[in-house]
Write an enzyme that holds these catalytic residues in place. Structure first.
Site, PDB file in Angstrom:
ATOM      1  N   HIS A 138       0.827  -1.210   0.000  1.00 44.61           N
ATOM      2  CA  HIS A 138       0.000   0.000   0.000  1.00 44.61           C
ATOM      3  C   HIS A 138       0.859   1.257   0.000  1.00 44.61           C
ATOM      4  O   HIS A 138       0.350   2.359  -0.197  1.00 44.61           O
ATOM      5  CB  HIS A 138      -0.969   0.002   1.193  1.00 44.61           C
ATOM      6  CG  HIS A 138      -0.301  -0.071   2.524  1.00 44.61           C
ATOM      7  ND1 HIS A 138       0.123   1.057   3.195  1.00 44.61           N
ATOM      8  CD2 HIS A 138       0.058  -1.121   3.289  1.00 44.61           C
ATOM      9  CE1 HIS A 138       0.686   0.683   4.327  1.00 44.61           C
ATOM     10  NE2 HIS A 138       0.668  -0.621   4.403  1.00 44.61           N
ATOM     11  N   THR A 148      -3.051   7.556   9.041  1.00 43.51           N
ATOM     12  CA  THR A 148      -3.958   7.580   7.882  1.00 43.51           C
ATOM     13  C   THR A 148      -4.145   6.200   7.260  1.00 43.51           C
ATOM     14  O   THR A 148      -4.797   6.056   6.240  1.00 43.51           O
ATOM     15  CB  THR A 148      -3.457   8.569   6.794  1.00 43.51           C
ATOM     16  OG1 THR A 148      -2.190   8.111   6.300  1.00 43.51           O
ATOM     17  CG2 THR A 148      -3.325   9.977   7.335  1.00 43.51           C
ATOM     18  N   HIS A 195       2.660   9.027  -0.019  1.00 41.64           N
ATOM     19  CA  HIS A 195       1.284   8.864  -0.502  1.00 41.64           C
ATOM     20  C   HIS A 195       1.125   9.695  -1.766  1.00 41.64           C
ATOM     21  O   HIS A 195       1.625  10.813  -1.845  1.00 41.64           O
ATOM     22  CB  HIS A 195       0.272   9.375   0.531  1.00 41.64           C
ATOM     23  CG  HIS A 195       0.251   8.595   1.807  1.00 41.64           C
ATOM     24  ND1 HIS A 195      -0.551   7.495   1.996  1.00 41.64           N
ATOM     25  CD2 HIS A 195       0.947   8.747   2.951  1.00 41.64           C
ATOM     26  CE1 HIS A 195      -0.352   7.011   3.219  1.00 41.64           C
ATOM     27  NE2 HIS A 195       0.556   7.753   3.819  1.00 41.64           N
ATOM     28  N   HIS A 212       5.425  11.373   4.625  1.00 39.59           N
ATOM     29  CA  HIS A 212       5.203  11.329   6.069  1.00 39.59           C
ATOM     30  C   HIS A 212       6.460  10.847   6.774  1.00 39.59           C
ATOM     31  O   HIS A 212       6.940   9.746   6.493  1.00 39.59           O
ATOM     32  CB  HIS A 212       4.038  10.386   6.407  1.00 39.59           C
ATOM     33  CG  HIS A 212       2.712  10.922   6.002  1.00 39.59           C
ATOM     34  ND1 HIS A 212       1.592  10.140   5.876  1.00 39.59           N
ATOM     35  CD2 HIS A 212       2.331  12.192   5.705  1.00 39.59           C
ATOM     36  CE1 HIS A 212       0.560  10.911   5.513  1.00 39.59           C
ATOM     37  NE2 HIS A 212       0.992  12.149   5.396  1.00 39.59           N
ATOM     38  N   HIS A 260       7.410   7.415   4.509  1.00 40.11           N
ATOM     39  CA  HIS A 260       6.727   6.743   3.401  1.00 40.11           C
ATOM     40  C   HIS A 260       5.970   7.792   2.597  1.00 40.11           C
ATOM     41  O   HIS A 260       5.794   8.925   3.052  1.00 40.11           O
ATOM     42  CB  HIS A 260       5.792   5.643   3.937  1.00 40.11           C
ATOM     43  CG  HIS A 260       4.735   6.163   4.852  1.00 40.11           C
ATOM     44  ND1 HIS A 260       4.845   6.115   6.223  1.00 40.11           N
ATOM     45  CD2 HIS A 260       3.560   6.780   4.595  1.00 40.11           C
ATOM     46  CE1 HIS A 260       3.769   6.671   6.769  1.00 40.11           C
ATOM     47  NE2 HIS A 260       2.981   7.085   5.810  1.00 40.11           N
TER      48      HIS A 260
END
Ligand SMILES: *[C@@H]1O[C@H](CO)[C@@H](O)[C@H](O)[C@H]1NC(C)=O
Ligand SMILES: *[C@@H]1O[C@H](CO)[C@@H](O)[C@H](O)[C@H]1NC(C)=O
Ligand SMILES: *[C@@H]1O[C@H](CO)[C@@H](O)[C@H](O)[C@H]1NC(C)=O
Ligand SMILES: *[C@@H]1O[C@H](CO)[C@@H](O)[C@H](O)[C@H]1NC(C)=O
Ligand SMILES: *[C@@H]1O[C@H](CO)[C@@H](O)[C@H](O)[C@H]1NC(C)=O
Length: 269
Positions: free
Chosen positions: A103, A207, A132, A149, A130
């Site tokens: 993910h 999140t 997003h 993040h 990581h």
């Protein structure tokens, strides 16, 4: 003649992801409980964002929590605080490993070895970062190309909010040097560009499941640059079928968003 610098950047970035795939294959015992396919970002799907809270009991906060992240950082709602607040950064180079978690792509430093940030006297150690894409937080409704993040945790047992996440937003433009990092092993978190001294601050959640609350969020106000190619490669590497990994905006539920801005810094929000 074509732009000669492009293939070089491309191969460095490709190396980064080859590494990601390799370390995923050799995932350590401690990480075996991270099932990559337990949730996804497919809107309306069985494991999509609106269903996360029903998948596991421990993930209940994803559905029922009232302090969830991300949120829209609306300039109309912020309380402006005319000083920087007490945040000090003190990062240092340290060994890191890259993992494709399905993910997202995560870069994790050896435990508590990459330095820390100090928020109001409490030290939070940098654990991992990581990405997003597109961004999870929005500013005045604008969703950016990418969000980084940097996840920090406090070792003090008496601290109520033990996780602090520093978020950086990116728009498409010039390539980001940190994403083109070639080094294998030792990675310097100081390579992450953090311009300006103004930031948003609110209390929210992780999140991704389990969406635990009480997370201190600090989102830098200055928008960084990332190339379209870097965003494309990052999206491709993530195994989610929707090729995006951004949770939708969550309700603010009366929470305060603070905007720390030093007197001398002229920024517009
Ligand atoms: C990184 O790991 C290598 C091999 O274990 C070690 O020799 C080196 O000192 C480490 N570097 C840092 C900065 O921790
Ligand atoms: C630090 O603590 C002071 C006093 O409790 C508070 O007003 C301020 O908002 C805190 N800053 C941050 C970044 O949490
Ligand atoms: C936690 O405990 C340490 C030492 O026992 C103390 O210095 C610190 O101020 C405490 N922090 C909080 C948030 O209570
Ligand atoms: C810690 O989290 C709680 C919610 O879990 C929140 O009410 C509180 O304001 C947070 N404290 C700080 C210093 O951010
Ligand atoms: C991003 O690129 C713009 C030019 O498009 C530049 O003005 C700005 O300083 C860059 N931002 C950062 C944080 O490097």
């Amino acid at each position: 003649m074509k732009n000669r610098s492009k293939p070089v950047l491309f191969s460095a970035f490709t190396l980064f992801f080859l590494l990601a795939l390799r370390s995923a294959a050799a995932s350590s015992v401690a990480e075996e409980d991270e099932d990559e396919k337990e949730f996804d970002y497919i809107v309306g799907g069985d494991r999509g964002p609106t269903k996360w809270g029903e998948i596991k009991e421990e993930w209940e906060a994803c559905g029922k929590g009232e302090m969830q992240s991300p949120i829209d950082l609306s300039s109309k709602r912020v309380r402006v605080i005319p000083k920087t607040g007490e945040i000090e950064r003190s990062y240092k180079p340290s060994n890191a490993s890259v993992k494709n978690r399905g993910h997202d792509i995560r870069l994790r430093w050896d435990k508590d070895s990459a330095g820390s940030i100090t928020i109001n006297g409490t030290v939070y150690y940098l654990q991992q970062c990581h990405w997003h894409s597109p961004s999870e937080h929005t500013i005045d409704g604008i969703r950016y190309a990418l969000e980084l993040h940097m996840v920090h945790t406090s070792l003090e047992p008496n601290v109520t909010n033990s996780t602090a996440v520093f978020g950086l937003l990116y728009k498409t433009g010039d390539a980001d040097a940190f994403l083109d990092e070639r080094q294998v092993g030792v990675i310097d978190p100081r390579g992450i560009v953090m311009g300006g001294r103004s930031y948003f601050n609110y209390v929210g959640s992780l999140t991704v499941p389990p969406c635990s609350e009480g997370v201190i969020w600090i989102i830098n106000n200055e928008i960084n640059n990332v190339s379209m190619n870097q965003v494309r490669l990052l999206r491709k590497a993530v195994k989610d079928d929707s090729e995006k990994n951004a949770r939708p905006i969550q309700a603010l539920n009366g929470r305060e968003i603070r905007f720390f801005q030093p007197h001398h810094e002229k920024t517009s929000i």
